[in-house]
Scaffold this motif. Structure first.
Motif, mmCIF file in Angstrom:
data_model
loop_
_atom_site.group_PDB
_atom_site.id
_atom_site.type_symbol
_atom_site.label_atom_id
_atom_site.label_comp_id
_atom_site.label_asym_id
_atom_site.label_seq_id
_atom_site.Cartn_x
_atom_site.Cartn_y
_atom_site.Cartn_z
ATOM 1 N N LEU A 3 -78.032 36.885 57.646
ATOM 2 C CA LEU A 3 -77.710 37.839 58.297
ATOM 3 C C LEU A 3 -78.731 39.094 57.706
ATOM 4 O O LEU A 3 -79.408 38.645 56.537
ATOM 5 N N LEU A 4 -79.008 40.088 58.702
ATOM 6 C CA LEU A 4 -79.801 41.136 57.883
ATOM 7 C C LEU A 4 -79.027 42.310 57.442
ATOM 8 O O LEU A 4 -78.192 42.669 58.130
ATOM 9 N N GLY A 5 -79.385 43.239 56.513
ATOM 10 C CA GLY A 5 -78.795 44.160 56.069
ATOM 11 C C GLY A 5 -79.236 45.460 57.193
ATOM 12 O O GLY A 5 -80.352 45.141 57.884
ATOM 13 N N LEU A 6 -78.603 46.734 57.088
ATOM 14 C CA LEU A 6 -79.090 47.896 57.837
ATOM 15 C C LEU A 6 -80.637 48.363 57.875
ATOM 16 O O LEU A 6 -81.205 48.364 58.913
ATOM 17 N N GLU A 7 -80.930 48.260 56.750
ATOM 18 C CA GLU A 7 -82.563 48.810 56.639
ATOM 19 C C GLU A 7 -83.518 47.893 57.188
ATOM 20 O O GLU A 7 -84.319 47.889 57.742
ATOM 21 N N GLN A 42 -76.291 41.026 67.546
ATOM 22 C CA GLN A 42 -75.160 41.502 67.379
ATOM 23 C C GLN A 42 -74.798 41.997 65.828
ATOM 24 O O GLN A 42 -75.507 41.908 65.033
ATOM 25 N N TYR A 43 -73.765 42.694 65.525
ATOM 26 C CA TYR A 43 -73.380 43.304 64.301
ATOM 27 C C TYR A 43 -72.295 42.548 63.545
ATOM 28 O O TYR A 43 -71.285 41.985 64.595
ATOM 29 N N VAL A 44 -72.242 42.448 62.362
ATOM 30 C CA VAL A 44 -70.906 42.070 61.753
ATOM 31 C C VAL A 44 -70.798 43.160 60.694
ATOM 32 O O VAL A 44 -71.589 43.234 59.627
ATOM 33 N N TYR A 45 -69.654 43.853 60.721
ATOM 34 C CA TYR A 45 -69.311 44.826 59.735
ATOM 35 C C TYR A 45 -68.125 44.388 58.806
ATOM 36 O O TYR A 45 -67.328 44.049 59.203
ATOM 37 N N ARG A 46 -68.427 43.959 57.525
ATOM 38 C CA ARG A 46 -67.569 43.412 56.844
ATOM 39 C C ARG A 46 -66.668 44.384 55.723
ATOM 40 O O ARG A 46 -67.434 45.143 54.980
ATOM 41 N N HIS A 47 -65.354 44.586 56.029
ATOM 42 C CA HIS A 47 -64.550 45.417 55.218
ATOM 43 C C HIS A 47 -64.204 44.594 53.768
ATOM 44 O O HIS A 47 -64.470 43.636 53.346
ATOM 45 N N PRO A 48 -64.227 45.426 52.651
ATOM 46 C CA PRO A 48 -64.045 44.880 51.146
ATOM 47 C C PRO A 48 -62.759 43.915 51.253
ATOM 48 O O PRO A 48 -62.777 42.868 50.365
ATOM 49 N N TYR A 106 -74.131 44.446 58.617
ATOM 50 C CA TYR A 106 -75.031 43.309 58.789
ATOM 51 C C TYR A 106 -75.139 42.981 60.094
ATOM 52 O O TYR A 106 -74.539 43.409 61.014
ATOM 53 N N PHE A 107 -76.649 42.258 60.439
ATOM 54 C CA PHE A 107 -76.705 42.284 61.841
ATOM 55 C C PHE A 107 -77.162 40.620 62.059
ATOM 56 O O PHE A 107 -77.875 40.183 60.984
ATOM 57 N N ALA A 108 -77.038 40.171 63.081
ATOM 58 C CA ALA A 108 -77.526 38.847 63.370
ATOM 59 C C ALA A 108 -78.400 39.199 64.764
ATOM 60 O O ALA A 108 -78.045 38.978 65.824
#
Length: 220
Positions: free
Chosen positions: A207-211, A85-91, A73-75
């Motif tokens: 937040l926005l997804g990658l695409e 900024q990015y937010v990478y969320r783990h399971p 995700y991105f902010a």
């Protein structure tokens, strides 16, 4: 945010000896190849399709390790324009926080030269979380400052982006700020935060997804 050789056993030598020619009682190379394929695939086309991918269906760009292991995700423009900024969320719920590729800091000549975790009233790098209960973890809001990164001409505040408990900051960046310039999405991450499930659901919608981020910033 990254990540083999087999020892000799004599098996390879035996295979070579068995393929040197039929005059010595062995199988010829072509026959051996056909037999090997027969052992693996037989006449079952379905099995072949399962084991051998169709090159026409493979993606043009292989999936990165980050995409494989995290939801990305991105902010964009967080608090200020250009502060992406990015937010990478783990399971498991942990969120890795860092600078997105279009952050203004990367556009300054020379890139980022210093990282300072001494912001607000405390030094974030001095926080030491222990045990399964994450003792000493500090709880921050999404707009709380994590650190300041500086270039040759300006400085930028990096923020949490998500409300939660700060578990770790990447103190390697203090001595190696260049990690942000070379691998901000991997070794150059800024912090790891654990939000509560309800807090995550609230922030996820902002937040926005990658695409979506690629389209917003016109990234190919």
């Amino acid at each position: 945010m990254k990540p083999e050789a087999l020892g000799g056993s004599g098996v390879g030598d035996s295979l070579v000896q068995n393929t040197e020619g039929e005059e010595e009682g062995g199988l010829g190379p072509v026959i051996m190849e056909e037999r090997r394929e027969g052992c693996i695939y037989g006449d079952d086309d379905e099995l072949r399709r399962l084991l051998v991918p169709d090159v026409h269906t493979l993606p043009i760009t292989p999936t990165s390790s980050m995409e494989a292991n995290f939801d990305i995700y991105f902010a964009p423009d967080f608090i200020k324009p250009g502060h992406d900024q990015y937010v990478y969320r783990h399971p498991n719920g942990l969120c890795v926080i860092g600078l997105a590729p279009c952050h203004l800091a990367f556009k300054d000549d020379g890139g980022i030269v210093t990282v300072d975790f001494n912001v607000g009233k405390s030094d974030r790098s001095s926080i030491k979380v222990t045990g399964k209960r994450k003792r000493n973890a500090q709880h921050f809001e999404s707009n709380t400052a994590l650190c300041k990164v500086s270039t040759g001409k300006d400085s930028y505040t990096v923020r949490c982006c998500v409300k939660g408990s700060l578990l770790e900051v990447n103190d390697k960046l203090i001595k190696q700020p260049a990690l942000l310039n070379s691998s901000a999405d991997r070794e150059g991450y800024v912090a790891i935060i654990m939000p509560k499930p309800l807090d995550w659901l609230k922030v996820k919608g902002t937040l926005l997804g990658l695409e979506e981020y690629k389209r917003l910033r016109d990234l190919s």
